[in-house]
Scaffold this active site. Structure first.
Site, short mmCIF file in Angstrom:
data_model
loop_
_atom_site.label_atom_id
_atom_site.label_comp_id
_atom_site.label_asym_id
_atom_site.label_seq_id
_atom_site.Cartn_x
_atom_site.Cartn_y
_atom_site.Cartn_z
N PRO A 2 0.83 -1.21 0.00
CA PRO A 2 0.00 0.00 0.00
C PRO A 2 0.87 1.26 0.00
O PRO A 2 1.78 1.38 0.81
CB PRO A 2 -0.78 -0.10 1.31
CG PRO A 2 -0.59 -1.49 1.80
CD PRO A 2 0.68 -2.00 1.21
N GLU A 3 0.60 2.15 -0.93
CA GLU A 3 1.31 3.42 -0.99
C GLU A 3 0.36 4.52 -0.51
O GLU A 3 -0.78 4.24 -0.16
CB GLU A 3 1.75 3.70 -2.45
CG GLU A 3 2.78 2.71 -2.98
CD GLU A 3 4.19 2.97 -2.44
OE1 GLU A 3 4.39 4.01 -1.78
OE2 GLU A 3 5.06 2.13 -2.67
N HIS A 91 -5.80 -14.29 8.73
CA HIS A 91 -4.90 -13.14 8.87
C HIS A 91 -5.58 -11.89 9.43
O HIS A 91 -5.07 -10.79 9.31
CB HIS A 91 -4.26 -12.82 7.52
CG HIS A 91 -3.49 -13.98 6.96
ND1 HIS A 91 -2.36 -14.49 7.58
CD2 HIS A 91 -3.71 -14.74 5.87
CE1 HIS A 91 -1.91 -15.52 6.87
NE2 HIS A 91 -2.71 -15.70 5.83
N ARG A 109 1.31 -10.61 6.00
CA ARG A 109 2.76 -10.61 6.24
C ARG A 109 3.15 -10.00 7.59
O ARG A 109 4.31 -10.05 7.98
CB ARG A 109 3.49 -9.93 5.08
CG ARG A 109 3.32 -10.75 3.79
CD ARG A 109 4.06 -10.16 2.64
NE ARG A 109 5.51 -10.16 2.86
CZ ARG A 109 6.38 -9.59 2.03
NH1 ARG A 109 5.95 -8.98 0.95
NH2 ARG A 109 7.67 -9.63 2.28
N ARG A 154 22.70 17.97 -1.60
CA ARG A 154 22.54 16.50 -1.68
C ARG A 154 22.95 15.99 -3.05
O ARG A 154 22.29 16.24 -4.04
CB ARG A 154 21.09 16.11 -1.34
CG ARG A 154 20.88 16.17 0.18
CD ARG A 154 19.45 16.01 0.54
NE ARG A 154 19.04 14.61 0.64
CZ ARG A 154 17.98 14.22 1.34
NH1 ARG A 154 17.25 15.11 2.00
NH2 ARG A 154 17.64 12.95 1.37
#
Ligand code: ZN
Length: 273
Positions: A2-3, A91, A109, A154
């Site tokens: 999931p983003e 789950h 997971r 950077r």
């Protein structure tokens, strides 16, 4: 995984069932996921009213007067609203009971997290997991300027800087690849060498792509609240992501894959400089 868009779509899906509703109980079916569950969660939440729902990066924030329940979906987690009578599956680790409805957290997971941050522990933004996060890309009004200013020293590749999430959150692997393509920026370009005008393009691409993904997810909101087990994660029509060897949709050159920081990056050698 999931983003940010999936998390935001999840938030919008659960919000009407949570906000202004009272928690009637909590069911924990194991001692924790990535971290132990708060040991006194039932006592903390029972008979307490949810004030609002929020999100910071990929953290869902369920806000009460006396604190915030923080939920992270991890690698494989999802939340669904279900009738309270719906039998739990293997789950299903955590239920938030809301009378006849429950919010069920499923996570095969088990990299997800359920944490509590009490009002007495200070502002939620000061939480260990939130304090280092960059700005929200859809809320910050000068994303280009911020990216430009904060990258002057950077020398890391721009793709890596985006994934680090300390300047801006929510630009995970897929969205970094797609945004850099849309902005015409090579993923290996040193962040400090990218000009302000090019950051303008990148910021616009990030915002457009994330907003479109949320919009697309919005059309599958039904799946999130259905009892059919579908989590509603959406597949988009990507320009470069996961398209190694296929023709660029803009110029026909073949999409290339490189590895940066152990993650695959997809880009077009012709369109991105
Ligand atoms: Zn191309």
């Amino acid at each position: 995984m999931p983003e940010l868009p999936e998390v935001e779509v999840t938030r919008r899906g659960i919000a009407p069932f949570l906000e202004n509703h009272e928690v009637t109980g909590v069911v924990l079916r194991r001692s924790g996921l990535r971290w132990p569950f708060p040991h006194d969660l039932e006592r903390l939440l029972k008979n307490k009213r949810i004030v609002s729902t929020g999100r910071r990066g990929k953290y869902l924030l369920i806000q009460f007067r006396h604190g915030t329940l923080i939920i992270h979906l991890g690698m494989s987690g999802h939340l669904r609203m279900l009738p309270a009578t719906h039998p739990p599956q293997k789950h299903d680790h955590f239920d938030l009971l809301l009378g006849a409805q429950i919010m069920r957290f499923t996570d095969p997971r088990r990299f997800g997290a359920v944490l509590w941050h009490g009002q007495d522990e200070g502002d939620i933004e000061s939480h260990l997991l939130l304090r280092g996060l960059g700005v929200e890309p859809l809320l910050h009004d000068d994303l280009a300027g911020l990216l430009h200013r904060q990258t002057r020293h950077r020398s890391a590749a721009i793709k890596q800087v985006l994934l680090a999430g300390d300047i801006v959150v929510g630009v995970g692997n897929i969205y970094a690849c797609e945004s850099l393509f849309e902005a015409g920026i090579h993923p290996n370009a040193a962040a400090k060498r990218i000009s302000r005008p090019r950051y303008e393009k990148l910021a616009a691409a990030i915002r457009r792509i994330l907003a479109a993904a949320i919009e697309q997810g919005g059309s599958s909101l039904r799946d999130f609240i259905g009892a059919d087990g579908q989590s509603g994660y959406f597949q988009q029509n990507y320009f470069v992501y996961d398209r190694e060897g296929e023709p660029c949709r803009q110029c026909d050159a073949s999409v290339r894959r490189i590895v940066q920081g152990q993650r695959s990056t997809f880009y077009c050698v012709r369109c991105q400089r």
